[in-house]
Design a protein around this motif. Structure first.
Motif, short mmCIF file in Angstrom:
data_model
loop_
_atom_site.label_atom_id
_atom_site.label_comp_id
_atom_site.label_asym_id
_atom_site.label_seq_id
_atom_site.Cartn_x
_atom_site.Cartn_y
_atom_site.Cartn_z
N GLY A 198 -12.39 3.37 15.40
CA GLY A 198 -11.45 3.55 14.72
C GLY A 198 -10.32 4.21 15.43
N ASP A 243 -8.03 3.04 3.68
CA ASP A 243 -7.59 2.48 4.86
C ASP A 243 -6.31 2.87 5.51
OD1 ASP A 243 -9.73 1.01 4.48
OD2 ASP A 243 -8.78 -0.77 3.69
N GLY A 244 -5.27 3.35 4.49
CA GLY A 244 -3.96 3.54 5.07
C GLY A 244 -3.88 5.15 5.20
N THR A 258 -9.66 2.93 -1.72
CA THR A 258 -9.95 2.84 -0.23
C THR A 258 -8.94 3.73 0.69
OG1 THR A 258 -8.48 0.96 0.50
CG2 THR A 258 -10.55 0.57 -0.37
N GLU A 262 -5.00 3.08 -5.45
CA GLU A 262 -5.90 2.73 -4.38
C GLU A 262 -7.24 3.18 -4.66
OE1 GLU A 262 -2.78 2.42 -0.61
OE2 GLU A 262 -3.95 4.06 -0.75
N ASP A 288 -17.59 1.15 5.84
CA ASP A 288 -16.26 0.55 6.04
C ASP A 288 -14.97 1.51 6.49
OD1 ASP A 288 -17.33 -2.03 5.32
OD2 ASP A 288 -16.75 -1.63 3.30
N ALA A 289 -15.41 2.74 6.19
CA ALA A 289 -14.22 3.70 6.47
C ALA A 289 -14.58 4.10 8.02
CB ALA A 289 -14.39 4.84 5.56
N THR A 290 -13.44 4.59 8.69
CA THR A 290 -13.64 5.00 10.03
C THR A 290 -13.62 6.59 10.25
OG1 THR A 290 -11.27 4.75 10.50
CG2 THR A 290 -12.67 2.73 11.15
N GLN A 327 -10.11 7.65 9.67
CA GLN A 327 -9.31 7.56 8.42
C GLN A 327 -9.98 8.99 7.66
OE1 GLN A 327 -10.77 3.66 7.07
NE2 GLN A 327 -9.13 2.72 8.02
N THR A 344 0.68 -1.14 -0.22
CA THR A 344 0.04 -0.09 0.02
C THR A 344 0.90 0.98 0.14
OG1 THR A 344 0.05 0.01 2.35
CG2 THR A 344 -1.84 -1.21 1.24
#
Length: 940
Positions: free
Chosen positions: A829, A645-646, A643, A641, A695-697, A700, A606
């Protein structure tokens, strides 16, 4: 023997049937192996009896060629055993696979070697005897994995619920073990029957009692026949697993094919050769068996995998764990080996210059060798050669009078060891252990107590309700009977990388080859040459397992120069890991660069992982070339990417790299400018979706906004459009309370929402009874908003304080625990724990320092509302509606305001005093300037 077994089969089975076929087939297997022109020497892995018989036979026969059941590609390493302290393991290692499933990597095959093993006796004889050739004939390491079933990994995965393995038991890691003589029943019912009728707990104890001790005093022919008999029995009673049977038979075909090829190439007489293999393979029935066997077996070519070979340290516990032996069995075998040498006077073979060899023992055994040889000849002549196997099986056990003295010494020694470890043991316990050992041996139909009987007796008589120290009695017995001996690979046998590490760390003046933890103190300011040692240690910390190199004082951050450091080093304990690094390259810099590239270009990489590689390349290698290359890779990964997430990790590492480049480089690298520009557009595109994505906090999404707001100035200077960010925020419509609060904070930062409007919305939430249960979630969003909008710290403190001040106890108390946990952990999160210090500092600055002043204290936001003036961040309440201190200073010193206006590019002059326009009017027009001026003057 054949007639006796036939009569037994007829008696037990009430007539000839399958049992007779099995028993007579065993005799046929023994006859076939004995009649073979090339002498077959069956052995059991790590068996003192096999090692003793091997030493005797080698001195008697003195073969010119020794064929050994060991991976043929491990032959070049055997000469390096003289530079090691046994036990060690010969290892074949491959990091990059070609022709095998990728999930199998890295591939590892180990063959452990101990001094009390027949293979070591053969190796030592062949390497130190002129004119003797040692030939390894077993399948290569590559064929070991070629014959593995493709649907399963080569090693069974560890049980996640199992307790962590001890360090000594994990020396082999998850390598595939290769051993000579796997003599264990593969028929579960047979093993259970032997253990039950032998009155023992595990297979190692049965083998020690019924095979190891009787064979220790047998002659060569009897030893061969007994081992062949056992091997044939276990082979014929093994379950019909097609996969395993095929592998066993293919190994036998492989070895006999290699031996015939060598005999044909060299013209050696088979009578001058000795074939050392496991008893299971000695009783083989394949067509290729023997010198005159069939030649139809075709050996497949090796794969394109590149194999590295070396020696790694091993231990008794590691061998027991890998091959499923009972705990302490290898240590007991070493004790029996030393006892057999002392009793028989046989001189064992040891490699010349072998590390850890006992020279005094060799002299004594050499002096006693003629006497023992004469006794052995007399014993052989006393029994007819045709009836040795029958006589051995019918011979009753003989009680050795010396065992009583040995047992008494054990009993005294275990009591002494128990006292040292906190047990309340006495002389009476020693007597009890002695008598109980004899009692247990009698109950188990044994002529004399074995070490296992003694161990059970010691546990029964000494161990009470609790273990007072670190070791229980069972471990104390194992340690007393020999302990877990751990091997070591010598400096000359290490790969170039490991030797280079030891050479570069030599200025530390420590014995890093020894096991245990060594403390290293580096005063780099006084000794600049230690800076290179510091570089090596930081790279080792990154490459080796945790604990091999652990910093106690000092850190390696971007742009920092070390002054003093302190380390705990355990390179001797983690020697295996250091050796395996040598399989990957010739220097630790090369290995580190390869691993960073592998991490950055891996399929699971990632943007955060690649940025971490960039930071490590800069921090550890100081390689601008590699950092630029990996930076371009980070740009590619970020663009792909979909998403977020990172996002938190990306934000943290980009900020750190930017701070480093801005302080150490004249201009920013091209890759990081492109990364900021691409990241600005990337996160603007994903922002509306992330606000509503389940799904995303929250953390994030806050990190995305943090990237956009903190990198906005640089991104706009590189050509980005701020309208893209404004449109992304305008298109965001979250419904979850914490994300709604986060959106409000973003609107405040963009100027689309004022603080007064934000305060009104919070007041409306507090005034609505239906929304009160969700108010902590709004506060969670405000806490996370401190990442992109740190200027809202005082507002978050105000929001929390207002809630505590306005809500009654009946409303406040039910959701107070939720509020506290939200502020502490940041809700879903995480992240709140990192931002909580900002709130604590701000609250400490705003609230009065003494409890007595709290009653008269007026919050600054309430004073601002009452006085109609903006709240001053660094002051408290303003009694009587007085002007802020900065406004009064502006009236008295207008020059300071003129200088500040010129600095900011403002035009215009002061109005006349009589017109009522002055500094106060300017303050009313530009309240932010007055606040900034006040802060500037107060800070000066």
């Amino acid at each position: 023997m054949r007639s006796q077994l036939q009569e037994a089969a007829a008696t037990f089975a009430d007539g000839p049937d399958a049992l007779e076929g099995i028993l007579l087939g065993i005799v046929d297997d023994v006859d076939r192996a004995v009649r073979e022109p090339l002498e077959i020497f069956p052995v059991c892995h790590h068996s003192p009896a096999s090692a003793l018989a091997m030493a005797r036979r080698l001195r008697e026969k003195q073969p010119k060629v020794v064929y050994l059941e060991l991976c043929e590609d491990m032959a070049p390493l055997l000469s390096e055993l003289r530079n090691c302290r046994l036990p060690v393991a010969v290892q074949a290692f491959a990091t990059e696979v070609d022709g095998f499933p990728a999930e199998w990597a890295p591939l590892s095959v180990v063959a452990p070697i101990t001094e009390a093993s027949a293979e070591y006796q053969a190796i030592a004889y062949a390497l130190d005897t002129p004119g003797v050739e040692l030939v390894l004939v077993d399948r290569s390491s590559d064929h070991v994995f070629q014959w593995q079933p493709r649907e399963a990994a080569p090693a069974d995965p560890a049980d996640p619920d199992a307790p962590p393995a001890e360090e000594e038991a994990a020396l082999h890691g998850d390598a595939v073990g290769v051993e000579i003589g796997d003599l264990r029943p593969r028929f579960a019912e047979l093993e259970e029957h032997l253990l039950r009728h032998g009155k023992v707990r595990h297979w190692s104890e049965w083998w020690h009692q019924y095979v190891e001790l009787p064979l220790g005093d047998s002659d060569h022919d009897t030893y061969r026949q007994v081992m062949l008999l056992i091997g044939s029995l276990f082979r014929r009673l093994a379950p019909g697993d097609p996969q395993r049977v095929t592998v066993d038979e293919d190994r036998e075909r492989y070895m006999w094919t290699r031996m015939r090829e060598h005999l044909a190439a060299t013209g050696t007489d088979p009578a001058d050769c000795l074939y050392v293999c496991g008893a299971f393979h000695a009783a083989s029935r394949v067509e290729e068996f023997g010198v005159h066997g069939a030649d139809g077996f075709a050996i497949s070519p090796r794969s394109a995998t590149t194999w590295q070979h070396g020696l790694i340290p091993s231990s008794h516990a590691a061998i027991e764990a890998q091959f499923g032996l009972a705990s302490g069995s290898v240590s007991i075998a070493a004790t029996v080996w030393a006892k057999n040498l002392k009793r028989t006077g046989v001189k064992p073979f040891r490699l010349e210059g072998q590390a850890g060899a006992r020279k005094s023992t060799a002299k004594k055994t050499a002096a006693a060798a003629p006497v023992a040889a004469a006794e052995a000849v007399e014993a052989v002549e006393a029994v007819e050669a045709s009836d040795r196997l029958s006589g051995f099986l019918q011979r009753p056990p003989v009680i050795d009078r010396l065992d009583e003295e040995e047992l008494l010494g054990w009993s005294v020694e275990i009591v002494r060891a128990a006292r040292r470890n906190g047990y309340l043991a006495s002389t009476a316990d020693a007597i009890a252990v002695f008598e109980t050992s004899i009692l247990l041996a009698g109950m188990r139909d044994r002529a004399k107590p074995t070490p296992y009987d003694f161990q059970d007796a010691a546990v029964t008589c000494i161990e009470k309700d609790a273990v007072p120290g670190r070791r229980d009695v069972r471990r104390l017995v194992e340690s007393m009977l020999g302990g877990d001996r751990i091997g070591q690979v010598g400096y000359d046998a290490l790969p170039p990388l490991a030797r280079d590490v030891h050479d570069r760390l030599a200025p530390l003046g420590l014995r890093l080859d020894q096991r245990g933890v060594k403390r290293a103190l580096l005063d780099i300011n006084a000794r600049p040459e230690l800076a290179r040692c510091s570089d090596v240690l930081w790279m080792l910390r990154h490459l080796l397992p945790q604990g091999a190199a652990r910093p106690i004082m000092g850190q390696r951050s971007l742009g920092e120069q070390p002054i003093q450091e302190s380390w705990d080093l355990a390179l001797g304990t983690h020697q295996r890991a250091l050796i395996e690094l040598g399989y990957e390259g010739v220097s630790i810099e090369q290995v580190l660069e390869q691993r960073l590239r592998r991490a950055a270009y891996g399929p699971q990489a990632t943007a955060a992982v690649v940025l971490e590689a960039v930071e490590d390349a800069t921090r550890l290698l100081r390689s601008r070339r590699l950092a630029d290359e990996l930076g371009l890779r980070a740009l590619e990964v970020l663009a792909a990417e979909r998403t977020v997430d990172g996002a938190p990790e990306v934000l943290r590492r980009v900020r750190r790299l930017l701070a480093y480049y801005r302080t150490s480089e004249p201009v920013l690298p091209a890759w990081i400018e492109s990364f900021v520009k691409a990241g600005y557009a990337h996160y603007c595109t994903l922002l509306p979706t992330a606000f509503t994505d389940e799904d995303a906090t929250v953390r994030q999404v806050a990190a995305m906004l943090g990237f956009l707001f903190s990198m906005e100035g640089l991104a706009l200077s590189l050509g980005c459009d701020r309208t893209q960010l404004e449109l992304a925020v305008a298109q965001s419509h979250p419904e979850e309370p914490s994300r709604v609060a986060l959106l409000w904070a973003a609107q405040v930062q963009l100027g689309r929402l004022t603080r007064a409007q934000l305060r009104e919305r919070c007041d409306e939430l507090l005034a609505n009874p239906l929304v009160l249960p969700a108010y902590p979630r709004y506060l969670s969003g405000f806490v996370h908003a401190l990442e992109p909008v740190p200027g809202l710290t005082d507002f978050v403190v105000e929001a929390v304080s207002t809630a505590f001040g306005r809500l009654p106890d009946r409303v406040l108390l039910p959701w107070l625990p939720t509020l506290i946990s939200t502020l502490r952990g940041g809700g879903a999160g995480g992240g709140g724990a990192e931002l909580a210090p900002l709130l604590i500092r701000e609250a400490g600055r705003i609230f009065p320092g003494r409890l007595a002043a709290l009653d008269a204290w007026i919050p600054p936001w309430r004073a601002a509302a009452d006085g109609g003036l903006p709240a001053v961040r660094r002051g408290g309440g303003l009694p009587g509606g007085a002007l802020p201190g900065g406004v009064a200073l502006l009236r008295e010193h207008p020059g300071a305001c003129d200088a500040l206006g010129a600095l900011l590019g403002c035009e215009g002059g002061w109005e006349a005093a009589g017109s009522g326009a002055g500094g106060a009017v300017l303050v009313g027009r530009f309240p932010g300037t007055a606040v900034a001026m006040e802060a500037l003057l107060a800070g000066g």
